[in-house]
Design a protein around this motif. Structure first.
Motif, mmCIF file in Angstrom:
data_model
loop_
_atom_site.group_PDB
_atom_site.id
_atom_site.type_symbol
_atom_site.label_atom_id
_atom_site.label_comp_id
_atom_site.label_asym_id
_atom_site.label_seq_id
_atom_site.Cartn_x
_atom_site.Cartn_y
_atom_site.Cartn_z
ATOM 1 N N MET A 1 0.826 -1.203 0.000
ATOM 2 C CA MET A 1 0.000 0.000 0.000
ATOM 3 C C MET A 1 0.861 1.255 0.000
ATOM 4 O O MET A 1 0.558 2.245 -0.695
ATOM 5 C CB MET A 1 -0.912 0.007 1.230
ATOM 6 N N PHE A 2 1.943 1.243 0.754
ATOM 7 C CA PHE A 2 2.852 2.377 0.833
ATOM 8 C C PHE A 2 3.451 2.683 -0.540
ATOM 9 O O PHE A 2 3.515 3.843 -0.958
ATOM 10 C CB PHE A 2 3.949 2.070 1.859
ATOM 11 N N ILE A 3 3.858 1.660 -1.246
ATOM 12 C CA ILE A 3 4.428 1.855 -2.588
ATOM 13 C C ILE A 3 3.368 2.400 -3.548
ATOM 14 O O ILE A 3 3.603 3.385 -4.275
ATOM 15 C CB ILE A 3 5.002 0.530 -3.135
ATOM 16 N N ALA A 4 2.181 1.784 -3.547
ATOM 17 C CA ALA A 4 1.132 2.161 -4.492
ATOM 18 C C ALA A 4 0.641 3.588 -4.270
ATOM 19 O O ALA A 4 0.563 4.389 -5.215
ATOM 20 C CB ALA A 4 -0.031 1.174 -4.383
ATOM 21 N N MET A 5 0.331 3.932 -3.041
ATOM 22 C CA MET A 5 -0.242 5.250 -2.762
ATOM 23 C C MET A 5 0.801 6.354 -2.891
ATOM 24 O O MET A 5 0.476 7.474 -3.316
ATOM 25 C CB MET A 5 -0.886 5.256 -1.377
ATOM 26 N N VAL B 1 16.914 12.402 -1.609
ATOM 27 C CA VAL B 1 16.565 12.810 -2.982
ATOM 28 C C VAL B 1 15.134 13.336 -3.026
ATOM 29 O O VAL B 1 14.840 14.350 -3.673
ATOM 30 C CB VAL B 1 16.746 11.627 -3.959
ATOM 31 N N PHE B 2 14.241 12.658 -2.336
ATOM 32 C CA PHE B 2 12.831 13.063 -2.298
ATOM 33 C C PHE B 2 12.680 14.451 -1.688
ATOM 34 O O PHE B 2 12.034 15.344 -2.270
ATOM 35 C CB PHE B 2 12.032 12.029 -1.503
ATOM 36 N N ILE C 1 1.110 6.953 -6.702
ATOM 37 C CA ILE C 1 -0.039 7.720 -7.210
ATOM 38 C C ILE C 1 0.088 9.187 -6.811
ATOM 39 O O ILE C 1 -0.168 10.098 -7.623
ATOM 40 C CB ILE C 1 -1.360 7.128 -6.673
ATOM 41 N N THR C 2 0.510 9.429 -5.588
ATOM 42 C CA THR C 2 0.626 10.804 -5.097
ATOM 43 C C THR C 2 1.598 11.621 -5.931
ATOM 44 O O THR C 2 1.267 12.711 -6.413
ATOM 45 C CB THR C 2 1.086 10.806 -3.628
ATOM 46 N N VAL C 3 2.811 11.109 -6.108
ATOM 47 C CA VAL C 3 3.828 11.915 -6.782
ATOM 48 C C VAL C 3 3.616 11.987 -8.296
ATOM 49 O O VAL C 3 3.938 13.008 -8.933
ATOM 50 C CB VAL C 3 5.248 11.393 -6.449
ATOM 51 N N VAL C 4 3.073 10.938 -8.886
ATOM 52 C CA VAL C 4 2.832 10.980 -10.336
ATOM 53 C C VAL C 4 1.753 12.006 -10.663
ATOM 54 O O VAL C 4 1.901 12.814 -11.584
ATOM 55 C CB VAL C 4 2.441 9.583 -10.870
ATOM 56 N N GLY D 1 12.537 9.783 -6.119
ATOM 57 C CA GLY D 1 13.105 9.504 -4.806
ATOM 58 C C GLY D 1 12.100 8.864 -3.861
ATOM 59 O O GLY D 1 12.413 7.895 -3.163
ATOM 60 N N LEU D 2 10.850 9.373 -3.860
ATOM 61 C CA LEU D 2 9.837 8.795 -2.969
ATOM 62 C C LEU D 2 9.471 7.372 -3.390
ATOM 63 O O LEU D 2 9.332 6.481 -2.538
ATOM 64 C CB LEU D 2 8.587 9.678 -2.971
ATOM 65 N N ILE D 3 9.314 7.171 -4.685
ATOM 66 C CA ILE D 3 8.957 5.822 -5.158
ATOM 67 C C ILE D 3 10.053 4.818 -4.800
ATOM 68 O O ILE D 3 9.769 3.712 -4.314
ATOM 69 C CB ILE D 3 8.708 5.838 -6.680
ATOM 70 N N LEU D 4 11.303 5.215 -5.015
ATOM 71 C CA LEU D 4 12.413 4.304 -4.751
ATOM 72 C C LEU D 4 12.610 4.040 -3.261
ATOM 73 O O LEU D 4 12.978 2.929 -2.866
ATOM 74 C CB LEU D 4 13.697 4.858 -5.369
ATOM 75 N N LEU D 5 12.359 5.053 -2.418
ATOM 76 C CA LEU D 5 12.545 4.815 -0.977
ATOM 77 C C LEU D 5 11.462 3.880 -0.431
ATOM 78 O O LEU D 5 11.688 3.186 0.580
ATOM 79 C CB LEU D 5 12.573 6.138 -0.210
ATOM 80 N N THR D 6 10.304 3.850 -1.067
ATOM 81 C CA THR D 6 9.280 2.894 -0.633
ATOM 82 C C THR D 6 9.618 1.470 -1.085
ATOM 83 O O THR D 6 9.274 0.500 -0.399
ATOM 84 C CB THR D 6 7.901 3.294 -1.185
ATOM 85 N N ILE D 7 10.277 1.357 -2.221
ATOM 86 C CA ILE D 7 10.675 0.028 -2.721
ATOM 87 C C ILE D 7 11.870 -0.504 -1.930
ATOM 88 O O ILE D 7 11.869 -1.648 -1.469
ATOM 89 C CB ILE D 7 10.995 0.101 -4.223
#
Length: 310
Positions: free
Chosen positions: A59-63, A134-135, A66-69, A112-118
Motif C-alpha cells: 500500500m505504501f508503494i502504491a499510494m 533525494v525526495f 499515485i501521489t507523486v505521479v 526519490g519517494l517511489i524508490l525509498l518505498t521500494i
C-alpha cells in the motif's frame, strides 16, 4: 480537456497522500502500537518507513506512487495553461526556464519517494536514506524554482493578487520544510529518535499542504472558462433567440448586415434623419405638428382645451 478540471489533480494527489499517512498511523495504533525491528531501543513512535517496511509495504508503494505521479502532472498542466494563455502567460524565457527546472526537480523528487518505498529501511537501509534525501531535496528545489517563476510573474502582473498569495504560500513551505529537515537531521544524528520521528511525520503532512496549494494556482483557469461560457451564452441569446432585427452585435449596424436584412442603416439613417430633419420643422412651424412618433414621423399637436372664461 476543460480548464475547470485541472484543479482535481492537486486535490486528488493530496487526498491520496493524507489517506496513506492516516491509514498507516491507524494501522499501527490498531495493531497495539508494536515496536518494529527497524525501530531503535527506547523509540516508541515509529518513522513512516518503519510502518511502510512491514505489512503495509504494498500500500505504501502504491499510494506514494499515485501521489507523486499525479502531483507531477500539476507542474505539466501549469506549464501548458500558461502557454495556452489560460493562466497569466510567461513574459520572459527565464520564467519558462524556472518552470522547466521546477518540473524536472519535481520528477526527481517523485522518483526519490517511489524508490525509498521500494528499497525499505529493513533490507536496504543505506539506499533508503539516500532516496529519502533525494525526495526531500528534489521537492524543495522544485518549490524554489516555482517560487522564482511566480515572483517574476507577480512583478509583471501586479493586478493578479493570486500570484502573490501562491508565491508566499510556497515560500512559507520552503522555509518551514528546510527548518524541519534540519531539525530532523540533528535529532537523528543525536539519536533523539522520537522527536525525529515526530518531525518526519510533520514534514510529510506539510508536504501534503504544499501539493494542495496548487489548487489555488488553477483558479484563474476555472474563472476564465466560466467567463467565456457566460459570454457565449449571452451572445447566443441575443443573436439567435431574439432575431436579426432586434439585438445584434454592433457590427450589423455598420454596414455588415447579412443578406436579406438591409434595413438597419437604410431606415435608421434614411427615414429617421430625413423625416426628423425634413418634416419636423416644416409641420411644427406651419401645420401644428411637433416632435416624432416611435417610427420617426412627426406627431400631431393636441389642440388646447377651450377656455372656461368664454
Amino acid at each position: 480537456m476543460l480548464g475547470v478540471s485541472y484543479w482535481i489533480v492537486p486535490i486528488f494527489s493530496s487526498t491520496v497522500w493524507i489517506a496513506c499517512l492516516v491509514t498507516m498511523l491507524a494501522y499501527w495504533a490498531a495493531t497495539g502500537r508494536p515496536h518494529y525491528v527497524t525501530m531503535s531501543e527506547g523509540q516508541w513512535l515509529p518513522y513512516i518507513s518503519d510502518i511502510g517496511a512491514d505489512t503495509l509495504k504494498p500500500m505504501f508503494i502504491a499510494m506514494s506512487t499515485i501521489t507523486v505521479v499525479t502531483f507531477d502532472l500539476a507542474f505539466i498542466f501549469e506549464r501548458y495553461l500558461r502557454h495556452a494563455h489560460k493562466l497569466t502567460p510567461n513574459t520572459s524565457i527565464w520564467q519558462k526556464v524556472y518552470s522547466a527546472c521546477a518540473t524536472l526537480a519535481a520528477i526527481v523528487g517523485a522518483a526519490g519517494l517511489i524508490l525509498l518505498t521500494i528499497f525499505d529501511c529493513k533490507n536496504h537501509n543505506r539506499l533508503h536514506n539516500i532516496f529519502l534525501a533525494v525526495f526531500i531535496i528534489g521537492y524543495i528545489v522544485s518549490a524554489i524554482f516555482i517560487c522564482w517563476e511566480y515572483q517574476r510573474l507577480g512583478i509583471h502582473y501586479r493586478e493578479h493578487s493570486i500570484l502573490r498569495r501562491s508565491f508566499w504560500v510556497k515560500l512559507a513551505f520552503i522555509g518551514l520544510e528546510i527548518c524541519l529537515c534540519v531539525a530532523f537531521g540533528v535529532c537523528s544524528k543525536k539519536h533523539i529518535w522520537n522527536v525525529a520521528a515526530g518531525l518526519e511525520w510533520s514534514i510529510a503532512f506539510i508536504y501534503c499542504l504544499y501539493v494542495l496549494s496548487f489548487f489555488v494556482d488553477f483558479l484563474p483557469a476555472i474563472r476564465t472558462k466560466s467567463a467565456q461560457s457566460q459570454e457565449t451564452e449571452m451572445q447566443v441569446a441575443e443573436e439567435g433567440g431574439i432575431g436579426y432585427g432586434a439585438a445584434h452585435t454592433p457590427q450589423y449596424f455598420r454596414g455588415d448586415v447579412p443578406a436579406g436584412h438591409g434595413y438597419a442603416n437604410g431606415h435608421g439613417n434614411g427615414y429617421a434623419n430625413g423625416h426628423s430633419h425634413g418634416y419636423v420643422n416644416g409641420y411644427a412651424n406651419g401645420n401644428g405638428y411637433v416632435g416624432q412618433d416611435v417610427n420617426g414621423y412627426p406627431k400631431p399637436v393636441t389642440p388646447p382645451a377651450a377656455s372656461r372664461n368664454f
